[in-house]
Scaffold this active site. Structure first.
Site, short mmCIF file in Angstrom:
data_model
loop_
_atom_site.label_atom_id
_atom_site.label_comp_id
_atom_site.label_asym_id
_atom_site.label_seq_id
_atom_site.Cartn_x
_atom_site.Cartn_y
_atom_site.Cartn_z
N LYS A 115 2.30 -3.24 7.41
CA LYS A 115 2.51 -3.43 5.96
C LYS A 115 3.96 -3.06 5.60
O LYS A 115 4.59 -3.73 4.77
CB LYS A 115 1.52 -2.59 5.15
CG LYS A 115 0.07 -3.00 5.28
CD LYS A 115 -0.26 -4.37 4.68
CE LYS A 115 -0.17 -4.42 3.19
NZ LYS A 115 -0.60 -5.76 2.67
N THR A 119 0.83 -1.21 0.00
CA THR A 119 0.00 0.00 0.00
C THR A 119 0.86 1.25 0.00
O THR A 119 1.98 1.24 0.53
CB THR A 119 -0.91 -0.01 1.25
OG1 THR A 119 -1.48 1.28 1.41
CG2 THR A 119 -0.14 -0.35 2.52
N ASP A 120 0.29 2.35 -0.52
CA ASP A 120 1.03 3.63 -0.46
C ASP A 120 1.14 4.14 0.98
O ASP A 120 1.94 5.03 1.26
CB ASP A 120 0.35 4.68 -1.35
CG ASP A 120 -1.09 5.02 -0.96
OD1 ASP A 120 -1.63 4.36 -0.04
OD2 ASP A 120 -1.66 5.94 -1.56
N GLU A 121 0.34 3.56 1.90
CA GLU A 121 0.39 4.05 3.29
C GLU A 121 1.74 3.78 3.95
O GLU A 121 2.06 4.38 4.97
CB GLU A 121 -0.73 3.42 4.13
CG GLU A 121 -2.09 3.87 3.65
CD GLU A 121 -3.20 3.72 4.67
OE1 GLU A 121 -2.92 3.55 5.87
OE2 GLU A 121 -4.36 3.76 4.25
N TYR A 179 -1.61 -0.31 11.26
CA TYR A 179 -1.83 -1.01 9.98
C TYR A 179 -0.66 -0.75 9.02
O TYR A 179 -0.05 -1.69 8.50
CB TYR A 179 -3.15 -0.56 9.34
CG TYR A 179 -3.21 -0.86 7.85
CD1 TYR A 179 -3.32 -2.16 7.38
CD2 TYR A 179 -3.13 0.18 6.89
CE1 TYR A 179 -3.35 -2.44 6.01
CE2 TYR A 179 -3.16 -0.09 5.53
CZ TYR A 179 -3.27 -1.40 5.10
OH TYR A 179 -3.29 -1.67 3.74
#
Ligand code: NAD
Ligand code: DAU
Length: 339
Positions: free
Chosen positions: A157, A125-127, A153
């Site tokens: 990741k 994810t870009d997060e 979260y």
């Protein structure tokens, strides 16, 4: 080819399973999922008609079962969607995020090494990059942006991504990673912004907007994400990371107003609530590497995509009603107790 899709009963995993069955009828597709609150076998209902499709219920953290399964199946590619995926839940209870997102990924990669899987693709994810300031509209996440996760979260990741790169370098596992921005489309669990707002608006319930609603997300239709993953897992270079995004930045409040307009509901349903802890301000992806190296381009524009998506949820009322009973109600009442 023999392909394992983990987390296949969730939002993106189920869309990806349909994508693969249609696009590559020559491949055998095995869908694996633990069927947590977010996994729904109904999402895969339409896959049953494909002879090359099968499903297995399994926990990616269960090393013994995963090893026995890999020994029997001889996979060429493993693509890992299985994860705890909701930021707000990770703020309430981080532990399962660490065990599924980090240990689960480790178990899968160990199985890939042990049983000679040719490619492990991690759906990230870009997060993992943290956030960008609201003011600098010309700044984007590239594959070189340092990892700077904000929530439990995104930290889990990011940890998984580091582990994937470590397995690539240390053990020579053939890996790729894709990092995508916010997805929207069919089968998304209604804890996430777009389906939650559609469902609440449909029932004339308050629409809970965090803070001032000015945080920006970079929206991509799930179909375009699936097309990107398909390219990366088949043609991406060993050890590389590819960002996926379609330059579709929107403020949350504008997304919510679009939904209300499409449903012909009043803006008085908007209810500003306390902000998310550590709320990332802005996400924006630079997708030039996947465009240049793999020829990926999104096909959906947001205006068309969001209209189709709203229609899909309206047409799938039974699907929505089933998953918004039971556990969902308990979560909703705890999460949104102030409205
Ligand atoms: P989701 O929550 O809808 O689906 C996750 C699936 O994983 C569920 O079906 C769940 O049952 C399954 N799962 C959870 N724990 C498991 C375990 N221990 N063993 C086997 N299966 C398990 O999530 P999603 O939105 O479809 O996201 C899929 C992946 O894509 C995630 O890795 C997420 O980080 C990533 N991602 C999501 C977005 C987005 O906007 N939703 C964007 C970029 C990346
Ligand atoms: O960027 C990719 C990520 O996008 C994925 O890695 C995550 O799995 C996925 O959940 C998503 O994370 P976000 O936190 O951006 O998505 P969410 O739908 O939870 O929230 C989108 C924005 O809307 C965010 O700024 C918070 C806000 N929001 C969300 C909810 C659920 C609200 O204002 N009100 C809400 O009730």
């Amino acid at each position: 080819m023999n392909i394992l899709i983990t987390g296949a009963a969730g939002f993106i995993g189920s869309n990806f399973t349909y994508y693969e069955l249609d696009k590559h009828p020559e491949d055998r597709i095995v869908a694996l999922d633990l069927l947590t609150y977010a996994g729904n076998l109904k999402n895969l209902e339409g896959c049953k008609k494909y002879p090359q499709f099968s499903f297995v219920k399994m926990d990616i953290r269960d090393r013994d079962s995963i090893y026995k399964f890999f020994e029997k199946e001889n996979f060429d590619i493993v693509v890992n969607f299985a994860a705890e995926s909701h930021v707000d839940r990770s703020i309430m209870d981080p532990e399962v995020f660490l065990s599924t997102n980090v240990i689960g990924t480790e178990v899968l990669m160990d199985a890939c090494l042990k049983y000679g899987v040719k490619r492990f693709h991690q759906v990230s994810t870009d997060e993992v990059y943290g956030d960008l300031p609201l003011e600098t509209k010309d700044s984007f996440f590239t594959e070189e942006t340092p990892l700077h996760a904000s929530s439990p979260y995104s930290a889990s990741k990011a940890a998984a991504d580091l582990l994937v790169n470590a397995y690539n370098r240390t053990y020579g596992l053939n890996t790729t990673i894709s990092r995508c921005s916010n997805n929207y489309g069919p089968y998304q669990f209604p804890e996430k912004l777009i389906p939650l707002m559609i469902n609440n608006a449909r029932h004339d319930r308050p629409l809970p907007v965090y803070g001032k609603g000015i945080n920006i997300r970079d929206w991509l239709h799930v179909y375009d994400h699936c097309a990107g993953i398909d390219l990366v897992m088949r043609k991406g270079k060993n050890g590389e990371v590819y960002n996926i995004g379609g330059h579709n930045e929107k403020r949350n409040i504008d997304v919510v107003k679009t939904i209300l307009k499409e449903l012909d509901k009043p803006e008085s349903l908007i209810t500003y609530v306390a902000d998310r802890k550590g709320h990332d301000l802005r996400y924006a992806i630079d997708p030039s590497k996947i465009e240049r190296e793999l020829g990926w381009k999104p096909v959906y524009d947001f205006d068309t995509g969001i209209k189709e998506t709203i229609e899909w949820y309206l047409d799938h009322e039974e699907w929505m009603n089933e998953i918004t009973s039971g556990e969902y109600l308990r979560y909703y009442e705890e999460m949104y107790k102030d409205i």
